[in-house]
Design a protein around this motif. Structure first.
Motif, PDB file in Angstrom:
ATOM      1  N   ARG A   1       0.827  -1.203   0.000  1.00  0.00           N
ATOM      2  CA  ARG A   1       0.000   0.000   0.000  1.00  0.00           C
ATOM      3  C   ARG A   1       0.866   1.259   0.000  1.00  0.00           C
ATOM      4  O   ARG A   1       0.575   2.230  -0.692  1.00  0.00           O
ATOM      5  N   ASP A   2       1.970   1.195   0.766  1.00  0.00           N
ATOM      6  CA  ASP A   2       2.905   2.327   0.782  1.00  0.00           C
ATOM      7  C   ASP A   2       3.461   2.586  -0.614  1.00  0.00           C
ATOM      8  O   ASP A   2       3.526   3.718  -1.084  1.00  0.00           O
TER       9      ASP A   2
ATOM     10  N   GLN B   1       2.205   1.661  -3.397  1.00  0.00           N
ATOM     11  CA  GLN B   1       1.131   2.116  -4.275  1.00  0.00           C
ATOM     12  C   GLN B   1       0.878   3.611  -4.082  1.00  0.00           C
ATOM     13  O   GLN B   1       0.784   4.360  -5.054  1.00  0.00           O
ATOM     14  N   GLU B   2       0.829   4.030  -2.820  1.00  0.00           N
ATOM     15  CA  GLU B   2       0.592   5.456  -2.567  1.00  0.00           C
ATOM     16  C   GLU B   2       1.735   6.300  -3.096  1.00  0.00           C
ATOM     17  O   GLU B   2       1.523   7.380  -3.654  1.00  0.00           O
TER      18      GLU B   2
ATOM     19  N   MET C   1       1.427   6.488  -6.813  1.00  0.00           N
ATOM     20  CA  MET C   1       0.311   7.376  -7.155  1.00  0.00           C
ATOM     21  C   MET C   1       0.734   8.839  -6.991  1.00  0.00           C
ATOM     22  O   MET C   1       0.341   9.699  -7.762  1.00  0.00           O
ATOM     23  N   ALA C   2       1.557   9.061  -5.945  1.00  0.00           N
ATOM     24  CA  ALA C   2       1.989  10.434  -5.682  1.00  0.00           C
ATOM     25  C   ALA C   2       2.820  10.967  -6.841  1.00  0.00           C
ATOM     26  O   ALA C   2       2.860  12.166  -7.089  1.00  0.00           O
TER      27      ALA C   2
ATOM     28  N   THR D   1      -7.586   8.483  -7.417  1.00  0.00           N
ATOM     29  CA  THR D   1      -6.795   7.800  -8.440  1.00  0.00           C
ATOM     30  C   THR D   1      -7.707   7.037  -9.375  1.00  0.00           C
ATOM     31  O   THR D   1      -8.826   6.678  -9.027  1.00  0.00           O
TER      32      THR D   1
ATOM     33  N   GLN E   1      -9.810  -3.233  -1.474  1.00  0.00           N
ATOM     34  CA  GLN E   1      -9.275  -2.384  -2.528  1.00  0.00           C
ATOM     35  C   GLN E   1      -9.044  -3.248  -3.767  1.00  0.00           C
ATOM     36  O   GLN E   1      -8.458  -4.314  -3.677  1.00  0.00           O
TER      37      GLN E   1
END
Lengths: 124, 719
Positions: free
Chosen positions: B373-374, B376-377, B380-381, B567, B663
């Motif tokens: 998840r980290d 992925q974030e 995305m950032a 997103t 998710q």
């Protein structure tokens, strides 16, 4: 050995134009996006000639010339100023700082190569 | 090659224009920081420089005039008053238009162009500089290039002999100019004879290593014109004693040199003073200039920080950035998507293992999940960008719209640093443009009407962005007259969008603006659109997985609210089963879930059913039937997902069971199997199976029960 050029200009367009012209003419091309980066890169690139813009963020062209000619780096290589300005006082100021010559933007390829040959003796 | 460089130029122009806009907006807001002015100057200057390289003369000329005004400002010769700032804003808009015209080959408004040029002219001192940008001050080698053509011309160039005396001053050696290379350049032009004059060279005991003692006498026989010969010495003008004598042009030479002397303000005075000092008697151990030089250098250092302080500040400002191809980021995003899928598969496998104690594995698996998840974030950032450039462009839209309608409006922006996915930003541009033009055209009143209503003559349009519980909220609020509801309703009736006797709530009337083919303008103004209505805006927003709403208060203004997912690559979904198939419903569209019992179900007409929820009836829409799936058993769908559409219409989606909430990675179906009604996309679940992601809106839209119920509701409202 190819003649090594370090070009310092904040405009991507100008950098690309220089890269195209110089590489085609057989020069080895390196570039920096502002004055500070240019001065920082100088020792590693160890160029035969520097081409620098005047109006740049983080250290303008005059600053570049001063730092390159200054005691820290003590560069002896030719430094050409690439500028849209053609005001005599600007040229005088650049030369006072130790610039070798100037090229007026927009440059045509022949003028640029001609100027480089004159200051480096490059056969390219 | 030059084509792609030109593309780069236009790309760069976009960034430079944004920087210009940003700076001007700051100035408009009262920030007169010199660095802001400098940044604008540099941006416009770079546009000019690039434009010159491609022969875009209009752009060069305008950018030059624009830049000159900024030069005046940064030299404190000109004050930024309200009138000038407005002119600069309009000029910046026009600069954008010129760039666009240069790129897309469009036409510019000549009259506007000339008006602005004239207006800018009033702020600039008389131009002395020649704008033709002749390359190389002294004519350069251009004539040389043309020699072929000139040869055919009537006056064929004659060979000429030039006698050149060249004596460098010591200052020349500090500039990197090398006599040898100059001679080389001359030799390339014809026959060159070089004689070294070392008569002034003193003996070793009196020699000053820093002094220049050498001179050269050169004889050059060439067909090149004099200007080309002189051009060789261009860089050493004033740094040497130079005479060039052509055979039989003594007079011309004198004139030319006089002109050159006038051109260059070389520092011979300082040079000769130093020369005298150096010629003073030699002092062995400690040379006299040394102590003098030091204070000078120290002084230089001391003054340097002052001059640089602004730049230092700026250096701390922008963080270093990296330019990456979008495709690389997208590959990474895809890989992270696979990683998340991989995690759910692994979790499933472990659960299937039949091992008694899986606690340790589960702890590690949890760590895996958090890391995924980290990552992925983080990825995305990378795709996320602040809405600032988008908002800045909108300021221009409002200015243009105001000018076209004769209204005065200002755009106030908030939350400009809110970051949104790049694709979302790109696709938001058109809808926002449309809404803002509408706000100026239809929302904000004419100045006289505003005064009559006791409002300030300048209308205010507030554009804000914020993060709101996993979504991005974009709000466009104007302080205009609000939606003219009687008029909107009348038009909707005229266009057959609603029955004549329909009784609608205020919200429902406002939302009629989004109905296809609706346009409130009495005549189609060329501003808000040519028959393009707000329905296009709505489609664009829903196409991004978002929602749009309007609320309005008569006399006070309207607010458009756009809610968008953070997103486009992952979303939270509810995993359900429908006729033995696993499907995913986006969480954002679900209001409530419930298990239904027989007494909650009422029939409507021959085929329809309604669900009674706390005394309210909601049409039931069987997902299996909507998708054309058939249940093997007679088992009835017994679980309901209460969803709400954009228009506020509620519907209960009937599914067989709810499994999980998780998710999921969105995998587009475009190019795989085209568009399937009711299905938005697909995903891969933990067991490796593919599941469809449903689109509740389109399922409801296609449901006869929902439609019948909706009509009935409107009719009952009317009676």
């Amino acid at each position: 050995m190819k003649t090594k050029v370090l070009a310092i200009d904040d405009s991507r367009t100008i950098r690309n134009l220089l890269a195209a012209t110089l590489e085609e003419a057989g020069f080895e091309y390196h570039c920096a996006v502002d004055g500070r980066e240019g001065v920082d890169m100088y020792p590693d690139v160890d160029p035969d000639v520097v081409i620098t813009d005047i109006n740049m963020p983080n250290l303008d062209g005059f600053g570049v010339i001063e730092e390159l000619r200054g005691e820290g780096i003590n560069s002896k290589v030719p430094i050409l100023v690439l500028t849209t300005e053609s005001a005599p006082e600007l040229k005088a100021r650049a030369r006072g700082a130790g610039a070798t010559g100037w090229i007026t933007k927009p440059f045509d390829d022949a003028s640029l190569i001609f100027a480089l040959k004159r200051v480096t003796g490059a056969a390219a | 090659m030059s084509g792609s460089i030109q593309d780069t130029f236009f790309e760069e122009c976009e960034e430079l224009l944004e920087a210009t806009d940003e700076g001007l907006t700051a100035i408009e807001g009262g920030d007169h920081n010199p660095e802001v002015v400098n940044a604008i100057f540099r941006a416009v200057h770079s546009i000019k420089g690039g434009a010159g390289a491609f022969g875009l003369d209009d752009l060069v000329a305008f950018a030059h005039r624009f830049e000159t005004v900024f030069d005046e400002v940064r030299s404190n010769r000109l004050e930024l008053d309200e009138k000038l700032v407005q002119l600069l804003l309009r000029s910046s808009d026009h600069l954008s238009a010129l760039v666009e015209a240069a790129r897309d080959g469009g036409q510019i408004d000549e009259a506007h162009h000339d008006t602005l040029l004239a207006a800018l002219d009033e702020y600039t001192p008389d131009e002395e500089e020649d704008l033709t940008f002749e390359p190389m001050g002294l004519g350069g080698p251009a004539p040389m290039m043309d020699l072929g053509d000139l040869g055919a011309a009537p006056a064929a160039p004659q060979e000429e002999t030039y006698r050149i005396r060249f004596q460098p001053l010591k200052e020349m050696y500090g500039t990197g100019n090398e006599p040898f290379f100059l001679f080389q350049a001359l030799r390339d032009m014809g026959d060159l004879a070089v004689t070294l004059d070392e008569n002034e060279l003193p003996g070793f005991d009196t020699m000053d290593m820093d002094e220049s003692y050498l001179a050269w006498d050169l004889v050059l026989v060439t067909k090149e014109p004099r200007s080309v010969v002189e051009a060789v010495f261009e860089f050493v003008e004033g740094l040497c004693e130079l005479s060039i004598a052509g055979d039989g042009d003594a007079e011309a030479e004198a004139n030319a040199l006089a002109a050159l002397d006038a051109m260059f303000t070389a520092p011979p005075a300082a040079g000769s003073a130093d020369g005298e000092a150096a010629a003073a008697p030699f002092e062995p151990p400690v040379p006299a200039p040394e102590p003098e030089a030091k204070p000078a250098a120290a002084e230089e250092k001391a003054s340097a920080p002052k001059a640089e302080s602004g730049k230092q500040e700026q250096r701390g400002g922008p963080k270093p950035t990296l330019r990456v191809e979008l495709e690389r980021v997208d590959r990474l995003i895809n890989a992270v998507g696979e990683l998340i899928i991989n995690h759910s598969m692994l979790a499933q496998q472990i659960a299937n293992l039949n091992v008694s104690d899986t606690r340790d594995v589960e702890t590690e698996l949890e760590g895996f999940k958090n890391l995924a998840r980290d990552i992925q974030e983080g990825v995305m950032a990378i795709r996320a960008q602040p809405v600032k450039p988008l908002f800045q462009r909108m300021a221009r839209i409002v200015r243009e719209a105001s000018a076209a309608t004769g209204k005065t409006c200002k755009l106030v922006t908030e939350g400009e640093n809110t970051e949104v996915d790049k694709t979302v930003i790109e696709r938001l541009s058109d809808p926002l443009t449309h809404i803002l033009r509408n706000a100026v055209d239809h929302g904000v009143e004419k100045p006289e009407d505003r005064t009559a209503a006791g409002k300030q003559t300048t209308g205010e349009i507030r554009l804000s962005a914020s993060h709101r519980s996993g979504s991005v909220c974009i709000e466009i609020r104007d302080d205009g007259a609000g939606v003219n509801r009687p008029r909107v309703k009348q038009i909707a009736i005229e266009k057959g969008l609603i029955p004549e006797n329909a009784e609608l709530t205020d919200g429902e009337i406002d939302n009629l603006l989004f109905a296809p083919g609706f346009s409130t303008a009495k005549e189609i103004s060329n501003l808000s659109g040519r028959g393009v209505g707000m329905d296009v805006v709505k489609n664009a927003v829903t196409g991004l997985g978002g929602r749009i709403n309007i609320s309005s208060a008569p006399g006070k203004g309207s607010t458009f609210t756009i809610i968008l997912p953070l997103t486009l690559a992952v979303m939270d979904g509810m995993v359900v089963s429908v006729a033995d198939q696993t499907m995913v419903v986006p969480i954002t569209s679900i209001v409530e879930t419930m298990r239904g019992s027989d007494d909650m179900i009422n029939s409507l007409g021959a085929d329809g059913t309604l669900l009674s929820i706390r005394g309210n009836f909601v049409p039931i829409c069987d997902v299996a039937r909507a998708l054309g799936l058939y249940r093997e058993s007679d088992r009835q769908a017994g679980v309901y997902l209460l969803v709400e559409t954009e228009t506020g219409q509620r519907c209960a989606l009937a599914v067989d069971d709810i499994h999980d909430q998780r998710q999921v990675v969105i995998k587009s179906l475009d190019g795989v199997c085209g568009e399937i009604p009711g299905v938005a996309a697909a995903t891969i679940l933990g067991d490796g199976k593919i599941a469809m992601i449903l689109d509740p809106e389109s399922i409801i839209a296609a449901s006869p029960t929902a439609a019948a119920f909706d009509t009935e509701r409107r009719l009952s409202n009317a009676s």
